[in-house]
Design a protein around this motif. Sequence first.
Motif, PDB file in Angstrom:
ATOM      1  N   VAL A  92       0.836  -1.205   0.000  1.00  0.00           N
ATOM      2  CA  VAL A  92       0.000   0.000   0.000  1.00  0.00           C
ATOM      3  C   VAL A  92       0.871   1.255   0.000  1.00  0.00           C
ATOM      4  O   VAL A  92       0.722   2.148  -0.839  1.00  0.00           O
ATOM      5  CB  VAL A  92      -0.962   0.013   1.205  1.00  0.00           C
ATOM      6  CG1 VAL A  92      -1.732   1.335   1.252  1.00  0.00           C
ATOM      7  CG2 VAL A  92      -1.930  -1.157   1.132  1.00  0.00           C
ATOM      8  N   GLY A  93       1.797   1.332   0.950  1.00  0.00           N
ATOM      9  CA  GLY A  93       2.633   2.521   1.056  1.00  0.00           C
ATOM     10  C   GLY A  93       3.588   2.685  -0.110  1.00  0.00           C
ATOM     11  O   GLY A  93       3.776   3.798  -0.635  1.00  0.00           O
ATOM     12  N   LEU A  94       4.213   1.575  -0.525  1.00  0.00           N
ATOM     13  CA  LEU A  94       5.177   1.655  -1.623  1.00  0.00           C
ATOM     14  C   LEU A  94       4.490   2.016  -2.942  1.00  0.00           C
ATOM     15  O   LEU A  94       4.984   2.863  -3.698  1.00  0.00           O
ATOM     16  CB  LEU A  94       5.932   0.332  -1.760  1.00  0.00           C
ATOM     17  CG  LEU A  94       7.026   0.302  -2.829  1.00  0.00           C
ATOM     18  CD1 LEU A  94       8.087   1.362  -2.551  1.00  0.00           C
ATOM     19  CD2 LEU A  94       7.658  -1.085  -2.907  1.00  0.00           C
ATOM     20  N   LYS A  98       5.150   5.300  -5.209  1.00  0.00           N
ATOM     21  CA  LYS A  98       5.534   5.210  -6.624  1.00  0.00           C
ATOM     22  C   LYS A  98       4.555   5.996  -7.497  1.00  0.00           C
ATOM     23  O   LYS A  98       4.968   6.683  -8.448  1.00  0.00           O
ATOM     24  CB  LYS A  98       5.600   3.746  -7.060  1.00  0.00           C
ATOM     25  CG  LYS A  98       6.752   2.975  -6.434  1.00  0.00           C
ATOM     26  CD  LYS A  98       7.021   1.665  -7.152  1.00  0.00           C
ATOM     27  CE  LYS A  98       5.870   0.696  -7.043  1.00  0.00           C
ATOM     28  NZ  LYS A  98       6.206  -0.616  -7.695  1.00  0.00           N
ATOM     29  N   ALA A  99       3.278   5.890  -7.187  1.00  0.00           N
ATOM     30  CA  ALA A  99       2.275   6.611  -7.970  1.00  0.00           C
ATOM     31  C   ALA A  99       2.459   8.123  -7.848  1.00  0.00           C
ATOM     32  O   ALA A  99       2.379   8.859  -8.843  1.00  0.00           O
ATOM     33  CB  ALA A  99       0.874   6.214  -7.519  1.00  0.00           C
ATOM     34  N   LEU A 100       2.721   8.567  -6.635  1.00  0.00           N
ATOM     35  CA  LEU A 100       2.931   9.990  -6.392  1.00  0.00           C
ATOM     36  C   LEU A 100       4.181  10.468  -7.125  1.00  0.00           C
ATOM     37  O   LEU A 100       4.180  11.554  -7.746  1.00  0.00           O
ATOM     38  CB  LEU A 100       3.068  10.230  -4.886  1.00  0.00           C
ATOM     39  CG  LEU A 100       2.698  11.607  -4.333  1.00  0.00           C
ATOM     40  CD1 LEU A 100       1.255  11.964  -4.699  1.00  0.00           C
ATOM     41  CD2 LEU A 100       2.875  11.608  -2.815  1.00  0.00           C
ATOM     42  N   ARG A 104       3.922  13.205 -10.253  1.00  0.00           N
ATOM     43  CA  ARG A 104       4.497  14.540 -10.020  1.00  0.00           C
ATOM     44  C   ARG A 104       5.965  14.645 -10.417  1.00  0.00           C
ATOM     45  O   ARG A 104       6.593  15.666 -10.154  1.00  0.00           O
ATOM     46  CB  ARG A 104       4.334  14.916  -8.542  1.00  0.00           C
ATOM     47  CG  ARG A 104       2.895  15.068  -8.085  1.00  0.00           C
ATOM     48  CD  ARG A 104       2.171  16.165  -8.868  1.00  0.00           C
ATOM     49  NE  ARG A 104       0.830  16.388  -8.392  1.00  0.00           N
ATOM     50  CZ  ARG A 104       0.397  17.544  -7.880  1.00  0.00           C
ATOM     51  NH1 ARG A 104       1.217  18.564  -7.765  1.00  0.00           N
ATOM     52  NH2 ARG A 104      -0.858  17.663  -7.476  1.00  0.00           N
ATOM     53  N   ASN A 105       6.505  13.572 -11.014  1.00  0.00           N
ATOM     54  CA  ASN A 105       7.909  13.560 -11.445  1.00  0.00           C
ATOM     55  C   ASN A 105       8.847  13.916 -10.283  1.00  0.00           C
ATOM     56  O   ASN A 105       9.712  14.788 -10.391  1.00  0.00           O
ATOM     57  CB  ASN A 105       8.126  14.528 -12.613  1.00  0.00           C
ATOM     58  CG  ASN A 105       9.453  14.274 -13.316  1.00  0.00           C
ATOM     59  OD1 ASN A 105       9.963  13.151 -13.327  1.00  0.00           O
ATOM     60  ND2 ASN A 105      10.024  15.317 -13.885  1.00  0.00           N
ATOM     61  N   LEU A 332      13.568   2.402  -9.375  1.00  0.00           N
ATOM     62  CA  LEU A 332      12.707   2.267 -10.541  1.00  0.00           C
ATOM     63  C   LEU A 332      11.260   2.068 -10.106  1.00  0.00           C
ATOM     64  O   LEU A 332      10.984   1.568  -9.001  1.00  0.00           O
ATOM     65  CB  LEU A 332      13.157   1.080 -11.393  1.00  0.00           C
ATOM     66  CG  LEU A 332      14.578   1.150 -11.966  1.00  0.00           C
ATOM     67  CD1 LEU A 332      14.911  -0.144 -12.701  1.00  0.00           C
ATOM     68  CD2 LEU A 332      14.736   2.353 -12.878  1.00  0.00           C
ATOM     69  N   LEU A 333      10.339   2.420 -10.967  1.00  0.00           N
ATOM     70  CA  LEU A 333       8.924   2.217 -10.659  1.00  0.00           C
ATOM     71  C   LEU A 333       8.552   0.741 -10.650  1.00  0.00           C
ATOM     72  O   LEU A 333       7.471   0.372 -10.211  1.00  0.00           O
ATOM     73  CB  LEU A 333       8.052   2.977 -11.661  1.00  0.00           C
ATOM     74  CG  LEU A 333       8.151   4.512 -11.597  1.00  0.00           C
ATOM     75  CD1 LEU A 333       7.267   5.138 -12.648  1.00  0.00           C
ATOM     76  CD2 LEU A 333       7.789   5.022 -10.208  1.00  0.00           C
TER      77      LEU A 333
END
Length: 346
Positions: A92-94, A98-100, A104-105, A332-333
């Motif tokens: 959940v946190g990771l 990653k999404a954030l 927002r780069n 990396l994502l």
Amino acid sequence: MAHLTLGIETSCDETAAAVLEDGRRIRSSVIASQDTLHAPFGGVVPELASRRHVEVIWPVVQEALARAGVTLAELDGIAATAGPGLIGSLLVGLCFGKALAFARNIPLVGVNHLEGHLYAATLDHEGLSFPFTGLVASGGHTNLYLATAPGVYRLLGRTRDDAAGEAFDKVAKLLSLGYPGGPLIEEWARKGDPNAVRFPRSVPPRGSYDFSFSGLKTAVVNYVKGVGGAVLQPSAFSLQPDLVADICAGFQEAVVDVLVRVSLAAAKASASRRLVLVGGVACNGRLRSKLTERAAEEGVQVYYPKPSLCTDNAAMIAAAGYPRLLRGERSLLSLNADANLTLGLT
């Protein structure tokens, strides 16, 4: 110009976010506890924990940003726990981090939860520098490390069975004291005599810095069964309150004795003779007082953060991620959570 790092921590049952300035100054730290959610079960229920993280992760991050007085656009980096821990909680946190970072780069680094605990001490002690010996004592881990430099760790010893915090929780459940067990046992122990009920200490052979608390837990179970008759799981109310207090005091003293003895032996064997005490069990007042007293006698300097930085929090994750972000490290994502992520060489 100040470097602002957002830390995200969801390795177990706390949803936490924090904003750190230049890796040291805590601009905000928000923690959403799940203690009341898991209390009826006497321990953390992984599925419930991960579902609650999903519900509160964004509000917690928003509150951390608001308290810090910053926006997402002002962040210089994000540090999110990648492991170890409960896999559902970690994801959940990771994934949120990653999404954030992608949307927002913003540069992202995944952080080892155990390294975060070690860095918690640097937030309260600006003079603390590498190298040092670090004891991470929590509900899931009881590990000793030699931290020689930022990001360079060697595992000196670890528990062979139960973690210290896990033993506290299990004994508290046995005595029907509630959850989490550590603070409750400490509270009862203050009213008891640590010498009234003598429990065994498992001390490793010379040269080893491993821990073991399973035998101690079994000794408490057998003692309670003996005084409680044929009842397998007696209620604390079926035992005299004075006896419950003595059991708690004796058990706590046994855990503290082992932690102090082994960690000081490791610190004395190192060149720095500096010892860092972190993790949820580091909140225990008896452990702090006895370790401080014994360390002074042995010529070892002891450092431990305030209690709010000992338990799981996101400020420590941001602190551990900050030097890596400064060095230009990026995750990396495709980075995945690892429930069994290790720290340091053995």
